[in-house]
Design a protein around this motif. Structure first.
Motif, short mmCIF file in Angstrom:
data_model
loop_
_atom_site.label_atom_id
_atom_site.label_comp_id
_atom_site.label_asym_id
_atom_site.label_seq_id
_atom_site.Cartn_x
_atom_site.Cartn_y
_atom_site.Cartn_z
N ALA A 31 0.85 -1.16 0.02
CA ALA A 31 -0.07 -0.04 0.00
C ALA A 31 1.03 1.05 0.16
CB ALA A 31 -1.12 0.00 1.16
N ILE A 32 1.83 1.34 0.77
CA ILE A 32 2.92 2.39 0.79
C ILE A 32 3.48 2.43 -0.61
CG2 ILE A 32 5.05 3.31 1.60
CD1 ILE A 32 4.40 1.84 4.48
N ASN A 39 2.07 1.71 -3.64
CA ASN A 39 0.99 2.44 -4.13
C ASN A 39 0.89 3.75 -4.04
OD1 ASN A 39 0.65 -0.15 -5.49
ND2 ASN A 39 -1.10 -0.55 -4.05
N LYS A 40 0.92 4.25 -2.72
CA LYS A 40 0.92 5.43 -2.33
C LYS A 40 2.08 6.73 -3.17
CE LYS A 40 2.30 9.16 0.87
NZ LYS A 40 2.58 10.23 -0.07
N GLU A 43 1.39 6.73 -7.05
CA GLU A 43 0.63 7.54 -7.39
C GLU A 43 0.58 9.15 -7.08
OE1 GLU A 43 -3.28 5.89 -5.98
OE2 GLU A 43 -2.82 3.95 -7.08
N GLU A 44 0.94 9.41 -5.52
CA GLU A 44 0.93 10.65 -5.10
C GLU A 44 2.49 11.32 -5.12
OE1 GLU A 44 -2.22 9.71 -1.50
OE2 GLU A 44 -0.22 10.59 -1.13
N ASN A 45 3.29 10.64 -5.26
CA ASN A 45 4.97 11.27 -5.23
C ASN A 45 5.49 11.13 -6.60
OD1 ASN A 45 4.10 10.02 -2.45
ND2 ASN A 45 5.00 11.97 -1.97
N HIS A 76 1.31 16.31 3.39
CA HIS A 76 -0.04 16.51 3.07
C HIS A 76 -0.76 17.82 3.95
CE1 HIS A 76 -0.33 13.01 1.03
NE2 HIS A 76 -0.59 12.14 2.13
N LEU A 92 -4.04 4.81 4.50
CA LEU A 92 -3.80 4.96 3.31
C LEU A 92 -4.98 4.66 2.14
CD1 LEU A 92 -0.11 3.42 3.12
CD2 LEU A 92 -0.81 5.50 3.12
N ASN A 93 -5.83 3.91 2.77
CA ASN A 93 -7.07 3.71 2.02
C ASN A 93 -8.18 4.75 2.11
OD1 ASN A 93 -6.27 1.21 0.95
ND2 ASN A 93 -7.19 -0.16 2.85
N TYR A 141 -6.90 9.99 -2.21
CA TYR A 141 -5.65 10.46 -2.55
C TYR A 141 -5.36 11.31 -1.35
CZ TYR A 141 -2.28 13.14 -5.60
OH TYR A 141 -1.18 13.59 -6.02
#
Length: 458
Positions: free
Chosen positions: A126-127, A129-130, A133-135, A259, A333-334, A337
């Motif tokens: 999950a990290i 994926n984060k 997608e975000e960084n 964030h 994380l779920n 965004y």
């Protein structure tokens, strides 16, 4: 063979497993005689002083002023003094319900055993994926290490890559723990001086002037603790252009506040810049954005050999993070965004508080302030008040005496700027309700009215 009665050395015999005699004592010694009989002699046993020596490395460490002042404010409140504590960097919000519920369900479901040292596979995926997608940075699960908070991640990273004699480049103002972590690793912290006129951001030419063959690690924090400054992408690219000239120089990018950022500022991960992935150790976590300080959960993302080295330290230090916290982190994380609505609601409140405080401090004569673009801190220049005498208190000499004055007269706990490498300033956390900040500001204004700036701020 019988022992000689004229022996000059002896040892105290072990006490029998069971004895009905009460004639002997710990201070009595039995001397064997040729006849096989014993006579008891009282002997004064001198207690040797315990060696209370502390490791020179640990002795060189300075305690965290942030924690010391927070503890002092807590003690005063417990004694009945209505102190407003604005020292600690801890969100005043509760952990979002869906995250807390995931943790509670983990307990109910019996998910309470050890996890792999590096963290559960589902959380590391999950990290990854984060981060993608975000960084805009790509990692595999074996390039991620989950730890007991971002502080542990940073400490392990510094220990893993630095050796005695190395230098760690730390732009000031800095988080209080960075120099101490370098010291713990046997490295030398090299402080790069700040400038409020540059919004406390590292100037590339200053960095270039400080790099040498001993330079091993550059630590960047954006958004910054203690200033709230955010590095624009263009400035990070200039820094990267300098860094790439030195093969031995690594970068630790502390992105724990990513964030909590206010438009139009935007966050850029240093590892996403051309040529920087191989030499960047990215640290992030859940404490700030998700109001999960007590859950103690952070992570490191870096090339595999760096992560493996940090994992080796962790395996002999704390082992893996809490299984319950990792389930809660997965739920965080779920949320969507950048943390979804739960985080954006908190950020909106932080921005409202920031706007109020910036306006209020600008009304004070002689005070300089750089408007923060992220995090939840103000770093305020009060140096024009230094040298002023205050009746019933004495001279305000520096940031520490100013904070003591405000604690005594305004009953507001703030952190001296010298703890962050800039004695001109003091740090205020606005991770508190707006009504609390309004009360604190009124008290500060009343206290400051007792003093006048000795010289105009420059």
């Amino acid at each position: 063979m019988a022992a000689s009665t004229s022996a000059t050395s002896f040892s105290t015999p072990a006490k029998p497993a069971s004895s009905s005699s009460s004639s002997s004592s710990p201070n009595s010694v039995c001397f064997a005689r040729a006849s096989g009989r014993c006579r008891m002699a009282s002997v004064v046993v001198r207690a040797e002083a315990v060696d209370a020596t502390i490791s020179p490395t640990v002795s060189a460490l300075r305690p965290s002023k942030t924690m010391a002042i927070t503890d002092q404010a807590t003690a005063l409140r417990q004694a009945g003094v209505p102190v407003i504590g604005l020292a600690a960097g801890e969100p005043d919000f509760d952990t979002p319900h869906v995250i807390a519920e995931a943790g509670m369900n983990a307990i109910k479901d019996g998910y309470t055993r050890y996890t792999p040292n590096a963290g559960t596979l589902e959380l590391r995926k999950a990290i990854c994926n984060k981060l993608q997608e975000e960084n805009g940075i790509s990692y595999s699960p074996d390039q991620v290490l989950v730890s007991n908070g971002a502080k542990q991640c940073i400490t392990q990273a510094v220990l893993a890559v630095c050796s005695p004699g190395d230098e760690v480049l730390i732009p000031a103002p800095y988080w209080v723990s960075y120099p101490e972590m370098a010291t713990l690793a046997g490295a030398t912290p090299v402080i790069l001086p700040p400038s409020i006129s540059e919004n406390f951001l590292l100037r590339p030419e200053l960095l270039a002037s400080k790099i040498n063959e001993k330079s091993r690690l550059l630590i960047l924090c954006s958004p910054s603790n203690p200033t709230g400054s955010v590095y624009p992408k263009e400035l990070l690219e200039e820094i990267a252009d300098i860094v790439k000239k030195y093969p031995r120089l690594l970068v630790l990018s502390d992105e724990i506040y990513e964030h909590i950022i206010y438009q139009p500022a935007k966050h850029t991960s240093f590892a996403s810049l051309p040529g920087m992935w191989d030499r960047t150790l990215t640290v992030n976590g859940f404490s700030k954005a998700f109001a999960m300080t007590g859950w103690r959960l952070g992570y490191l993302a870096a090339p595999k050999h760096f992560v493996a080295a940090c994992g080796k330290i962790q395996s002999q230090f704390t082992s893996g993070a809490s299984s319950i916290s990792q389930k809660a982190g997965l739920a965080a994380l779920n949320l969507g965004y950048a943390g979804g609505e739960a985080v954006s609601t908190m950020v909106k409140a932080f921005q409202e508080r920031r706007d109020y405080l910036v306006k209020s401090f600008k009304e004070l004569p002689g005070v300089k302030i750089s408007e923060p673009q992220g995090a939840f801190y103000l770093f305020i220049d009060f140096s024009s008040y230094y040298g002023s005498e205050v009746e019933g208190f004495g001279t305000i000499k520096d940031s520490e005496s100013l904070c003591m004055f405000l604690l005594e007269k305004a009953q507001v706990a703030l952190v001296p700027g010298d703890a962050f490498g800039d004695d001109k300033c003091i740090r205020m956390s606005y991770a508190a309700a707006l009504s609390t900040l309004q009360t604190a500001m009124e008290k500060i204004k009343e206290a400051v009215a007792l003093i006048k700036p000795r010289v105009a701020a420059k």
